[in-house]
Design a protein around this motif. Structure first.
Motif, PDB file in Angstrom:
ATOM      1  N   ILE A  89       1.478  -1.712  -2.590  1.00 18.67           N
ATOM      2  CA  ILE A  89       1.637  -0.887  -3.774  1.00 18.67           C
ATOM      3  C   ILE A  89       2.964  -0.131  -3.729  1.00 18.67           C
ATOM      4  N   PHE A 183       1.563   9.029  -2.766  1.00 18.16           N
ATOM      5  CA  PHE A 183       0.338   8.789  -3.524  1.00 18.16           C
ATOM      6  C   PHE A 183      -0.369  10.100  -3.863  1.00 18.16           C
ATOM      7  N   ARG A 240      -3.899  -2.739   1.661  1.00 13.59           N
ATOM      8  CA  ARG A 240      -2.736  -2.716   0.759  1.00 13.59           C
ATOM      9  C   ARG A 240      -2.589  -4.042   0.030  1.00 13.59           C
ATOM     10  N   LEU A 243      -5.417  -4.412  -2.646  1.00 10.17           N
ATOM     11  CA  LEU A 243      -5.214  -3.549  -3.806  1.00 10.17           C
ATOM     12  C   LEU A 243      -4.023  -4.022  -4.628  1.00 10.17           C
ATOM     13  N   ALA A 360      -5.434   4.091  -3.546  1.00  8.75           N
ATOM     14  CA  ALA A 360      -4.140   3.887  -2.885  1.00  8.75           C
ATOM     15  C   ALA A 360      -3.816   5.049  -1.959  1.00  8.75           C
TER      16      ALA A 360
END
Length: 508
Positions: A89, A183, A240, A243, A360
């Motif tokens: 992300i 995040f 990770r 996602l 995240a």
């Protein structure tokens, strides 16, 4: 050095998080109290004019490299960026900047991943302007959770050929501190305006304009774990990747409403939930992790109705002579349209966006990573390879035990067995890179093939058992024929389970 090779420790890195901002929400975002305390950066703000360069066949883009010249206030800077070893992300890229006089200076490629490409004189001669991006930027520096973060709010327009696309986005770049703060800061900003995680660099938006063809769904990428990875490191790399697959396909679902994109989005979500299940007892025993599991279960339910209709329509179209009449197909297509309308509404809701942001942030810096009692700390530092051996062995043993009673259990228990098989299949994929010998790879391929066959057969059995709300659209099947189908699938499943029970574990 290959452009996608693991970067050296002393390479300049750019760790950046991108978020899309809903149209008309800019003023709400800029009025957030967190930005009232931020320091404006006038030198980084203003009008930015960028030209991106590549060959006519996009050789740089294929190697994960972008090359641009950006002009601001009469000054020009050439930037080379290269993808890091793990796509996730947050964008983790090598970045090399060089002041130029407005023309490309390819001598600055020395020591960068671009060097090998431009050493080819023929390729070097074909590098030319590909597209441009005009940006109106407001930049700030914020301190948050011990980190220094540069925030840029961009109103931008990418132009390639005769096409253009306008967009608004927020870039959060880590200047100092831990990436988890990016995040956490994004979640804080989302209190003022809906923010959606994005994996699209500005360069990628330009290439999409040039390509012009249909966008392909994003499939899962191979998980690459270092042989000495800890459990915590392994879980982060795996989560990770899962996602990212979900987020990348979510943008395609909103744009195209294509069944394949929704399928891959759902696969990404299921892989993430499977990863959480695999590591749950070892790492994820805290209350925040429980909340994440609940949130992801809700997200999965939100994707279900539309995906079920896609699968059912595909099944109907394969029936040929026994397909429903046109009026029935029209009714099913109408229901699909309604299901996608509801789905898009959910994907654009603040709740869904926050679930993704929260997940995240949790992956990067959740409570599960915090220092705690010795047992938890030891679990995080435990060898991922040793953990994989123990966890895969435990699940393998459990499935073999349940498989002995396949005909004696009810449909619900067989469905539970299928879920266990699916999780083991994902675990096989997640940990494959920890067992690289030729023997292990050969065994893993055979093992995965058996798991796939079992999952498919048990899935067909479940379809027969459930029937579903669409049964009235299917041609009537005599009970005896249904029983024969069921018996045949049970025979196939038993044969596959017998072979599976004798399989050599690739991790031992």
């Amino acid at each position: 050095m290959s452009a996608k090779q693991k970067p050296k420790q002393d390479e300049p890195r750019e760790i950046e998080l991108k978020l899309e901002l809903a149209s008309g929400m800019a003023e709400d975002l800029l009025a957030h109290p967190a930005l009232a305390k931020a320091r404006p950066l006038p030198k980084q703000s203003g009008q930015l004019h960028a030209v991106y360069f590549d060959t006519d066949d996009y050789a740089l883009h294929r190697e994960g490299i972008s090359l641009r010249i950006r002009r601001k206030k009469g000054k020009a800077v050439q930037t080379i960026k290269a993808e890091g070893p793990h796509k996730g992300i947050a964008m983790d890229r090598g970045e090399w900047e060089t002041p130029v006089d407005g023309e490309l200076d390819l001598s600055a490629a020395t020591g960068t991943p671009l060097e090998k490409l431009v050493a080819d004189k023929a390729l070097r001669a074909r590098i030319q302007p590909a597209f441009r991006v005009e940006t109106d930027r407001k930049a700030f520096e914020a301190k948050f959770d011990g980190a220094v973060i540069e925030m840029a709010f961009d109103r931008a327009k990418a132009t390639g050929g005769d096409k253009a696309t306008a967009f608004s986005e927020v870039e959060l770049e880590l200047r100092q501190g831990d990436a988890g703060a990016l995040f956490a800061f994004a979640r804080r900003l989302s209190e003022a305006a809906p923010l959606r995680l994005s994996t699209l660099a500005k360069s990628e938006r330009g290439y999409r304009l040039l390509d012009g063809g249909p966008l392909s769904p994003f499939r899962s990428e191979k998980i690459k774990l270092s042989k000495d990875a800890t459990c915590a490191e392994a879980f982060q790399v795996i989560a990770r990747s899962c996602l990212a697959q979900m987020v990348q396909n979510e943008s395609l679902v909103r744009l195209t409403q294509e069944p394949a994109a929704l399928h891959q989005m759902r696969v990404g979500l299921r892989r993430l939930r499977a990863a959480i299940s695999l590591f749950r007892a070892q790492l994820l025993t805290d209350s925040e992790s429980a909340e994440i599991r609940d949130n992801l279960r809700w997200a999965g339910q939100a994707l279900g109705a539309a995906r079920d209709l896609d699968v059912f329509i595909e099944r109907l179209r394969s029936l040929e002579d026994a397909a429903p009449d046109p009026s029935q197909m029209e009714e099913i297509e109408r229901r699909r349209t309604e299901a996608y309308r509801d789905l898009i509404e959910t994907l654009e809701s603040r709740r869904f966006m926050d679930v993704i942001l929260q997940t995240a942030a949790w992956i990067e810096d959740g409570a599960w990573r915090a220092a705690g009692e010795n047992g938890r700390k030891s679990a995080r530092r435990h060898s991922a390879r040793d953990f994989a051996k123990a966890e895969l062995s435990r699940r393998f043993k459990r499935i073999r035990k349940l498989a002995k009673h396949l005909r004696d259990v009810d449909d619900e228990e067989r469905h539970e067995l299928r879920i266990r098989i699916k999780k083991l299949r994902y675990g096989t994929e997640f940990f494959a890179s920890l067992f690289k010998s030729g023997k292990a790879q050969k065994r893993r391929k055979a093992f995965s093939s058996l798991l796939e066959e079992l999952q498919e057969n048990l899935g067909d059995l479940n379809d027969l058992a459930v029937g579903g709300s669409f049964a009235l659209y299917l041609p009537a099947v005599p009970p005896k024929r249904l029983e024969r189908q069921r018996a045949k699938l049970l025979d196939r499943s038993e044969a596959a389970l017998a072979a599976f029970a004798k399989a050599d574990p690739f991790w031992l």
